[in-house]
Design an enzyme around this catalytic site. Structure first.
Site, PDB file in Angstrom:
ATOM      1  N   ASN A 374      -6.416   3.743   0.081  1.00 30.58           N
ATOM      2  CA  ASN A 374      -6.519   2.374  -0.406  1.00 30.58           C
ATOM      3  C   ASN A 374      -7.976   1.923  -0.369  1.00 30.58           C
ATOM      4  OD1 ASN A 374      -5.066  -0.064  -1.199  1.00 30.58           O
ATOM      5  ND2 ASN A 374      -5.625  -0.926   0.798  1.00 30.58           N
ATOM      6  N   ASP A 446      -5.429 -10.581  -5.744  1.00 28.28           N
ATOM      7  CA  ASP A 446      -5.599 -12.027  -5.828  1.00 28.28           C
ATOM      8  C   ASP A 446      -6.650 -12.272  -6.915  1.00 28.28           C
ATOM      9  OD1 ASP A 446      -6.769 -11.866  -2.397  1.00 28.28           O
ATOM     10  OD2 ASP A 446      -7.809 -11.187  -4.211  1.00 28.28           O
TER      11      ASP A 446
END
Ligand code: G3I
Length: 582
Positions: A374, A446
């Site tokens: 990640n 986001d």
């Protein structure tokens, strides 16, 4: 004969979800024990005994979690009594002008459901909605058919703490669920399962997730917004090294267990975040200058204990997080630079092999878990400041795979922005990782804006959120879409209430971005689930037309309707309509 699916060309309809879209849930039965009885009254107000009429909580046969109410009516109409949470009085009462619920009739009933719906507030005011015959279809043999019932109720000055509802019908039975009051300016009913992204994503086998903390996991509007609209959660902090192993070989799983148990209760998946990260590693690891051998032993023990604790419950892990340096300036095949050793205690003390070992140990600890690497700023493949780091990630993943390391996917955190995100460049990245045979998913999305209260920025934000969902729906190696926070005032980002990066507002009202996410998942779910609809004009004399992909690029010229099914499987635009060739 391939099946053609003719879709209405769904132009993104801008729905400005009103900030006042209020729901007061009266009862959804999910938190009651199966077998719980509700009081039932006759028309004259006398309570009816169980042998005359009953209302009993039963398991919801439609889903894998939750309950509904089973109402049995004998020779006299029966009305079920409910408490109104905190009552409704004065001006607050007058805001609510509709009552809504889901209704189902069991298979095998033959009678028409003829009668009036009646709701009475307390034992004084009663309101009869006169109708001769409502069409509540009976269910199919093995599938409850849900009807959505909504009735306007006249403004009432004050509701007492109880209502009674029912129908003037006899000798029948039915189920109800999601009983609630709605305001009139109602745009989005978060308790209407078919208006949720979860409902449509699940039909596509996709996961839509959100990061959470234990204090959000309850039956509040926030908790409900999480479990109703998402089918995956990830601990924002609860499963990081400092939370799970605060002292050497002394593990604390309590916060993580709260998240896992709540998620499993709501039939949600859990992704684990994260096992090896330079940040939020417990202080004791830093405080002693452990040798490489000891550090690897510490990491191995951590991984086996943490992954082992949630084996079979957590389906995927961010094994390592943010190991790449920022400015790579590389191309594909030109290697990669890891994060400065001064920043990463793992890299500094172990060298690069901590990455390889972490994946091997995680795989040994839970061979069924899907294992991700990640990182942030690895979403854009081209024409973007991220591109070099994205290529570096590609090169690192290829090196790991070439060395036989069990890396199953790449997590693109996607802490992006309304103006910075280029959706088609993200698609390119997902496609490139597809060539490596690994998943490429969105793990921490986001999207803050600079002037997000403006309708134009809201529209761009909604369009870009939907654009990312569109990619997720079209790529098998992009099964997951996770946002990093449930609402604009619950984000890690500074002044997020001004930049509005997420899908819900602080009152848990759905923003246009969320509505567009739902619409996009729904568009594909309908396409995938629609019965085949033949293209009607099969007249061989009709001239052919060009066919485009949904990016608007021409993929075939002058194709006759009868020949469309020869196209490769996929979604096309033909004569202004979306056509899905299976
Ligand atoms: O738990 C302590 C608490 O005891 C203390 O009283 C409080 C005040 O100092 O701090 C609490 O720790 C905070 C922790 O979140 C738990 O709330 C840390 O200060 C705070 O820095 C930490 O922030 C988290 C951040 O990662 C840490 O880097 C954010 O909530 C979290 O959203 C963020 O998430 C990361 C992902 O894990 C990886 N990708 C980037 C993303 C954003 O940074």
């Amino acid at each position: 004969m391939k099946r053609l699916l003719l879709l209405t060309f769904s132009v993104f309809t801008f729905i400005a979800a009103s900030a006042a879209d209020k729901v007061i849930r009266i009862e959804n039965f999910d938190y009651l024990e199966v077998g719980t009885k509700f009081k039932v009254y006759g028309s004259a107000g006398a309570q009816l005994s169980d042998d005359v009429a009953s209302a009993t909580v039963v398991k919801d046969p439609r889903y894998s979690f939750g309950n509904i109410l089973h109402v049995k009516v004998g020779s006299t109409p029966a009305f079920v009594e409910f408490d109104i949470p905190n009552g409704l009085t004065g001006s607050k009462a007058s805001e609510y002008e509709r009552i809504a619920f889901e209704m189902m009739r069991p298979f095998g009933q033959t009678d028409r459901f003829q009668g009036s719906f009646v709701v009475s507030f307390g034992t004084t005011e009663s309101l009869r909605t006169a109708f001769a015959d409502i069409d509540v279809p009976v269910s199919e043999e093995n599938k409850l058919k849900t009807s959505k019932m909504t009735y306007s109720i006249k403004k009432v000055s004050s509701f007492s703490k109880k209502i009674r509802i029912g129908f003037t019908v006899r000798n029948t039975e039915y189920y109800i669920d999601e009983l609630r009051f709605l305001t009139t300016d109602f745009k989005y009913d978060y308790t209407d399962v078919e208006q949720t992204a979860r409902y449509h994503a699940e039909k596509l086998g996709k996961s839509i997730g959100v990061c959470v903390n234990p204090n959000q996991l309850n039956d509040s509007r926030e908790g409900q917004t999480i479990y109703r609209n998402f089918n995956m959660v990830v601990g924002e902090n609860a499963m990081k090294f400092d939370a799970t192993e605060p002292r050497r070989n002394s593990f604390n799983f309590s916060s993580g267990d709260q998240i896992v148990n709540w998620a499993l209760k709501h039939d949600m998946q859990v992704r684990g975040h994260t096992l090896a990260w330079h940040s939020q590693t417990a202080q004791w690891v830093h405080d002693t200058e452990y040798s490489k051998k000891e550090m690897l032993s510490i990491l191995k023990n951590h991984i086996f204990k943490v992954v082992g604790h949630w084996k079979g419950k957590i389906t995927e892990w961010d094994v390592v997080n943010e190991v790449l340096a920022e400015n790579q300036g590389r191309g594909v095949g030109a290697g990669y630079d890891l994060r400065n050793p001064g920043e990463s205690v793992w890299y500094r003390r172990c060298g690069e092999e901590f990455i390889d070992s972490a994946f091997v140990w995680a795989h040994q600890a839970d061979p069924d878990a899907i294992l991700y690497i990640n990182d942030y700023n690895i979403g854009h493949w081209e024409n973007h400041y991220e591109s070099g780091k994205t290529h570096a990630m590609y090169n690192l993943v290829k090196r790991l795979l070439d060395d036989g390391i069990p890396v199953h996917g790449v997590g693109m955190q996607m802490h992006t922005s309304i103006n910075g995100l280029n959706v088609s460049s993200i698609e390119k990245t997902i496609k490139e990782f597809q060539t490596l045979g690994v998943k490429c998913i969105i793990t921490e999305l986001d999207m803050p804006g600079s002037n997000p209260s403006s309708s134009s920025e809201q529209r761009v934000q909604a369009t870009k959120y939907a654009g990312l969902v569109d990619i997720v729906c079209r790529y098998d190696n992009a099964p997951t879409f996770v946002v990093w926070g449930i609402a604009d005032d619950r984000s890690w980002l500074e002044n997020s209430e001004q930049t509005k990066p997420l899908l819900f507002d602080p009152e848990m009202a759905a923003k246009p971005a969320y509505i567009s996410v739902v619409n996009k998942f729904k568009e594909y779910a309908v396409a995938a689930g629609n019965p085949s609809i033949e293209i009607d004009d099969h007249n061989p004399l009709l001239a052919g037309d060009d066919v485009y992909n949904i990016m608007g690029q021409k993929v075939a010229t002058s194709v006759k309707p009868a020949d469309i099914h020869n196209l490769p499987t996929g979604l096309y635009i033909y004569r202004g309509k979306k056509v899905y060739v299976e």
